[in-house]
Design an enzyme around this catalytic site. Structure first.
Site, PDB file in Angstrom:
ATOM      1  N   GLU A 105      21.086 -20.876  -3.830  1.00  0.00           N
ATOM      2  CA  GLU A 105      20.465 -20.685  -2.518  1.00  0.00           C
ATOM      3  C   GLU A 105      21.519 -20.637  -1.418  1.00  0.00           C
ATOM      4  O   GLU A 105      21.372 -19.901  -0.433  1.00  0.00           O
ATOM      5  CB  GLU A 105      19.443 -21.787  -2.246  1.00  0.00           C
ATOM      6  N   HIS A 112      23.766 -13.852   3.955  1.00  0.00           N
ATOM      7  CA  HIS A 112      23.227 -13.633   5.299  1.00  0.00           C
ATOM      8  C   HIS A 112      24.324 -13.744   6.349  1.00  0.00           C
ATOM      9  O   HIS A 112      24.405 -12.926   7.276  1.00  0.00           O
ATOM     10  CB  HIS A 112      22.128 -14.662   5.573  1.00  0.00           C
TER      11      HIS A 112
END
Length: 235
Positions: A105, A112
């Site tokens: 994650e 991003h």
């Protein structure tokens, strides 16, 4: 014409069955692998939350919060609010599996932060895919079960909407594989895990990746089924 249409529908069920079996096998592989390595405690004794916070700081990311989310394997990164959410099985667990999931994650958060293009494409597709998924089957059913002139248009629009959902599944694959690759490199290079622990983590993340591959295959098979039925309907 009627009998041909019925045969097309019946023969297309095989595609659905294949997709279901593939997804079931992938889910079983993921759950069994995660359970196995959830009992393997990492040598440093840090939890998934602590590992995620360390990884984010080492990547120079200070504006992403790590939070707990209820559920099992509901871990995810939310790019809109910049929150990394870890599930019950990950957040406070010091297992090798938990660190693998947490690092994965974090891989999305790093994607991003660095502007990873496939992640941006997937993000741009989300609102379109959500709308398309909502209207796809109603349009397809209207096109299949009505014989008006507009039925063909409904059917084509439904297929287009469903195709967008399939495209989203396919675009998701490089995003997930890249995040897992980042996770493995981070865990191996940071000293958070020993080599044998990293190898165990690879197995967990590979099993997780299989669920995305299975989902994409199932969606493609479902699209082929719809195209078969639509072609038989037109004939």
């Amino acid at each position: 014409m009627y009998y041909g249409y019925g045969y097309g529908m019946n023969s297309s069920y095989l595609l659905v069955l294949i997709g279901v079996v593939i997804c079931m096998l992938a889910s079983f592989k993921m759950n069994s692998t995660f359970r196995k390595y959830s009992s393997m405690r990492n040598h440093s004794g840090i939890t998934g939350r602590e590992a995620a916070e360390q990884i984010l700081r080492r990547a120079g990311i200070y504006d992403v919060r790590v939070e707990h989310v209820a559920g099992n394997l509901t871990d995810h990164y939310d790019p809109r609010s910049k929150v990394l959410r870890l599930s019950d099985a990950t957040y406070n667990s010091a297992s090798v599996a938990a660190l693998g999931v947490a690092a994965h994650e974090c891989g999305h958060a790093i994607q991003h932060d660095t502007g990873y293009v496939p992640l941006q494409i997937r993000g741009a597709l989300v609102p379109v895919v959500n709308f398309g998924s909502m209207i796809a089957w109603p349009l397809i059913l209207l096109g299949l079960f009505f014989t008006s002139r507009s039925s063909g248009m409904f059917l084509n629009l439904g297929i287009l909407a469903f195709s967008l959902a399939v495209l989203f599944q396919i675009v998701t694959l490089p995003v997930e594989f890249n995040a897992s690759g980042r996770a493995i490199r981070i865990l191996g290079g940071s000293g958070l895990l020993y080599e044998d622990e990293v190898n165990a983590t690879k197995k967990v993340l590979f099993a997780a990746a299989l669920t995305y591959v299975a989902g994409a295959i199932s969606s493609v098979l479902q699209l082929l089924r719809i195209l078969m039925i639509a072609n038989n309907r037109r004939n």
